[in-house]
Design an enzyme around this catalytic site. Structure first.
Site, PDB file in Angstrom:
ATOM      1  CD  GLU B  52      -1.804  -2.368   1.559  1.00  0.00           C
ATOM      2  OE1 GLU B  52      -0.621  -2.642   1.850  1.00  0.00           O
ATOM      3  OE2 GLU B  52      -2.743  -3.173   1.661  1.00  0.00           O
ATOM      4  CG  PHE B 114      -9.869  -9.560  11.169  1.00  0.00           C
ATOM      5  CD1 PHE B 114      -8.615 -10.012  11.574  1.00  0.00           C
ATOM      6  CD2 PHE B 114     -10.170  -9.549   9.812  1.00  0.00           C
ATOM      7  CE1 PHE B 114      -7.692 -10.446  10.645  1.00  0.00           C
ATOM      8  CE2 PHE B 114      -9.251  -9.993   8.879  1.00  0.00           C
ATOM      9  CZ  PHE B 114      -8.003 -10.433   9.297  1.00  0.00           C
ATOM     10  CD  GLN B 115      -7.491  -7.221   7.498  1.00  0.00           C
ATOM     11  OE1 GLN B 115      -8.357  -6.940   6.697  1.00  0.00           O
ATOM     12  NE2 GLN B 115      -6.328  -7.759   7.124  1.00  0.00           N
ATOM     13  CE  LYS B 164     -17.310  -6.476   3.403  1.00  0.00           C
ATOM     14  NZ  LYS B 164     -16.571  -7.731   3.589  1.00  0.00           N
ATOM     15  CG  MET B 480      22.807  12.057   3.021  1.00  0.00           C
ATOM     16  SD  MET B 480      24.002  13.146   2.207  1.00  0.00           S
ATOM     17  CE  MET B 480      23.043  13.748   0.812  1.00  0.00           C
TER      18      MET B 480
END
Lengths: 163, 567
Positions: B52, B114-115, B164, B480
């Site tokens: 993502e 969940f999630q 949802k 760097m």
């Protein structure tokens, strides 16, 4: 210097945490914060007391103005204003202390709003410094509990924060 | 009977109404109804990424290179937490994005489902604004607001969190034609009094300097800026984010300024008497220590759309809040109409001084070296692409060399994570750039450490036939970090050596791409030419470069702009 910032914001869930988050994320100091809906139910009014240099307060105001929910904002301390805070204090009050506390409450123009044979609960309103003054005048050992609302304020006279 | 649509249908219809052509995302439980709707239509092409973070970076690269709002779609919980780095990257660079995230059903919110994660809470500090849509009847208006807020004023990412069940519920679809928010009215036109004052100050300047930043790119003000700079014949410099806002090959451009800016740009910044800052915010990487910066007496005019950027780090004499384009237009008109003119004799003295600084040739490096110098790779890339490629970069030494040695003459060609400094940005951003600009040359200048942070996207590039050229400046160090360890930590290279590197050629090949390894300076040009001739293939060129090369000039942290370390 101490500044009192008054703002109107959308009365939406999460708006308060956006303001509080702004202060913690940017390391600004919040001295007190009070918020409640206004006569227009879509708007909340928040009063925020903070301290900082002129530059810091300028940034605070700019950053607050940037929040999408903030509709209008003024720094009350720019001009004349009135401020009040409500404090509830529970004090141990037995024997001769009872009279003395009563006298002190009268001097500070407070009210005893709950009494038991050992305890007074006192209501006081005024500026923050007046409430601080009361706490300094009272024997610290008597204080059982304190609840303060934080400062609320309005501009003086014609100075009105409204849409 | 009115036709009602589901929340998922409404969402996709809204995106279509906004003219969205590409959406970058990754499916999951909470967004399955949205994916089902995407499946049923063909107006919006969904690009499946492999992580993502890359979805948001790709949408970001898409937005930066095309001036459209980039769109990403991620699921709840880990989907959106993975996206946070991308969102923060876009936020720091003010990139217009709309991120749609799935959320657990409204009844499950707050139940540690969940999630489930507090998406609005987690993303609040790194978005311009965010919404949780709890009612399907508010969905269309909320998405309209999201696009409006993302793309107006100082742009930025806006997140819309959709539970949802809201994607299943039905409502009538009405996409509002316009948005009006009583609390959000960005100022576009600058204050005329302030602009007139600024013009007076500009006309009287003896040692003027123009300093512009990403605001010029974001507001499409390159033409207005170029007219302004040309008319005045002042020297100008750019921040990392502003590169391309004015032609880098022009004589009046004295190079990028700041921590790795040119000697002439930094000295002119420090010793000018009137500084005109345009769409730039005096970042710490730009002016170094503000105390040192403010030691010098100079008047500052600051043009910015975001009032909170003005007088944030340095005190400004004339603040002008407004869009860069609008304010520059006003200034240009006033200057053209003005009877007063600049004293060209005084100005030519200032130019003499600037040319003396420029003669230091601070970007020189050993062109005869027997090992590949990273600067040379970038220079060759510039030559071969005629300066016309879109260049994305990751973060580190290679990023600074890209900024110093690729001469950007056009805006929106230089795509990099300036504010947040996000390693892993380059490759996914290049995917977005390539999709927004099919047929254009797109190169990702990266390093062996940065590229590994989102290297899984080689798979996405294969799936969608994205012919990005990956220029890997491989010095086997986090360059760097190593450079700072040399300067400030007594050469103790704590964890900056990258051991156990993959064979990048085989890795690229294993994804179905072309891989090359180049370790001789004489082969650099040929390899780059060959790569661009393979116009329909992704080519990963692993350049084995000098391990010891450092980025110069350098202003060490906490120092002033005139305290540069030169080669």
């Amino acid at each position: 210097m101490r500044h009192i910032i008054s703002l109107l914001m959308e009365n939406e869930a999460g708006a308060l945490s956006r303001v509080a988050g702004l202060f913690s994320a940017r390391g600004y100091n919040i001295e007190s914060l009070s918020v409640a809906p206004t006569e227009d139910p879509t708007l909340s009014r928040m009063t925020l007391a903070t301290t900082g240099s002129e530059a810091v307060v300028e940034q605070i105001i700019k950053q607050l103005n940037k929040l999408i929910e903030v509709v209008k904002l003024i720094d009350l301390s720019d001009e004349g204003y009135v401020e009040r805070e409500l404090m509830l204090v529970k004090l141990r009050a037995v024997d001769e202390e009872r009279e003395e506390i009563k006298r002190l409450v009268d001097i500070f123009r407070g009210n005893i709003i709950d009494v038991t044979n050992k305890i007074y609960t006192i209501e006081l309103t005024g500026t923050q410094s007046k409430l601080d003054g009361f706490l300094q005048a009272i024997d610290r050992n008597l204080i059982l509990e304190i609840a303060r609302t934080g400062v609320s304020g309005l501009g003086r006279g014609e100075r009105i924060l409204k849409l | 009977m009115s036709t009602e649509l589901t929340g998922a249908e409404i969402t996709i219809r809204c995106l279509q109404e906004e003219g969205v052509n590409h959406i970058f995302g990754y499916p999951g439980g909470a967004v399955l109804f949205l994916y089902d709707e995407l499946f049923k239509q063909d107006k919006i092409k969904h690009i499946l990424v492999r992580h993502e973070q890359a979805a948001v970076h790709a949408a970001d690269g898409y937005a930066r290179s095309s001036n459209q709002v980039g769109v990403a779609l991620v699921t709840s919980g880990p989907g959106v937490t993975n996206a946070v780095t991308g969102i923060a990257t876009a936020f720091m660079d003010s990139i217009p994005l709309v991120i749609i995230s799935g959320q657990v059903p409204t009844a499950a919110i707050g139940q540690d489902a969940f999630q489930e994660v507090d998406t609005v809470g987690i993303t609040r500090p790194c978005v311009k604004h965010n919404f949780l849509v709890k009612d399907v009847t508010e969905l269309a208006a909320t998405i309209k607001k999201a696009f409006y807020i993302a793309s107006t004023g100082r742009p930025g990412p806006v997140l819309v969190d959709i539970p949802k069940d809201v994607t299943q519920q039905k409502a009538e679809f009405n996409y509002p034609a316009s948005v009006s928010l009583r609390s959000y009215n960005p100022v576009v036109t600058g204050d005329m009094q302030q602009i007139k004052q600024a013009m007076q100050m500009i006309l009287k300047a003896k040692r003027p300097m123009i300093y512009f930043g990403g605001g010029v790119i974001l507001d499409n003000a390159a033409a207005e800026l170029t007219e302004f700079v040309k008319m005045l014949n002042f020297p100008c410099t750019s921040t990392l984010m502003g590169l391309g806002g004015y032609p880098s090959t022009d004589r009046q451009f004295v190079g990028m300024l700041g921590m790795h800016g040119t000697y002439e740009a930094n000295m002119a910044m420090q010793y000018c008497d009137v500084l005109i800052a345009i769409g730039a915010r005096f970042d710490d990487r730009v002016i170094g220590n503000p105390k040192h910066f403010c030691n010098e007496e100079r008047k500052i005019i600051h043009i910015d759309i975001d009032p909170s950027s003005i007088s944030k780090r340095v005190e400004v004499d004339i603040p002008i809040v407004g869009s860069v384009t609008a304010v520059l237009n006003e200034l240009n008109m006033l200057l053209k109409a003005s009877r007063e003119t600049i004293d060209s004799g005084v100005l030519s003295k200032w130019w003499e001084q600037v040319e003396l600084w420029r003669a230091r040739d601070c970007l020189k490096y050993d062109r005869a070296a027997s090992i590949i110098k990273p600067q040379m790779v970038v220079e060759k890339l510039y030559e071969i692409t005629n300066g016309d490629a879109f260049i994305t970069s990751d973060v580190g030494q290679h990023q600074m060399w890209a900024a110093q040695f690729y001469k950007f003459d056009k805006p929106r060609r230089w795509i990099n994570s300036g504010g947040l400094g996000t390693m892993g940005f380059g490759l996914p951003a290049a995917m977005g750039v390539q999709l927004a600009n099919p047929g254009s040359m797109v190169a990702c200048i990266t390093g062996e450490a940065s590229i590994q942070m989102c290297i899984q996207e080689l798979s996405t590039c294969k799936q969608h036939d994205l012919p990005v050229k990956i220029i890997n400046l491989n010095n086997r160090y986090m360059g760097m970090v190593r450079q700072w360890q040399e300067f400030f930590h007594g050469n103790r290279y704590a964890e900056s050596y990258v051991d156990a590197l993959p064979d990048f050629v085989k890795l690229a090949e294993s994804y179905g791409h072309v891989g090359m390894r180049i370790d001789k300076p004489g082969d650099v040009e040929g390899a780059l030419k060959e790569a661009f001739e393979l116009s329909d293939r992704l080519v990963f060129i692993d350049f084995i470069t000098d391990q010891t090369e450092n980025v110069f000039p350098m202003v060490p942290g906490g120092k002033g702009l005139s305290e540069m370390i030169l080669v």
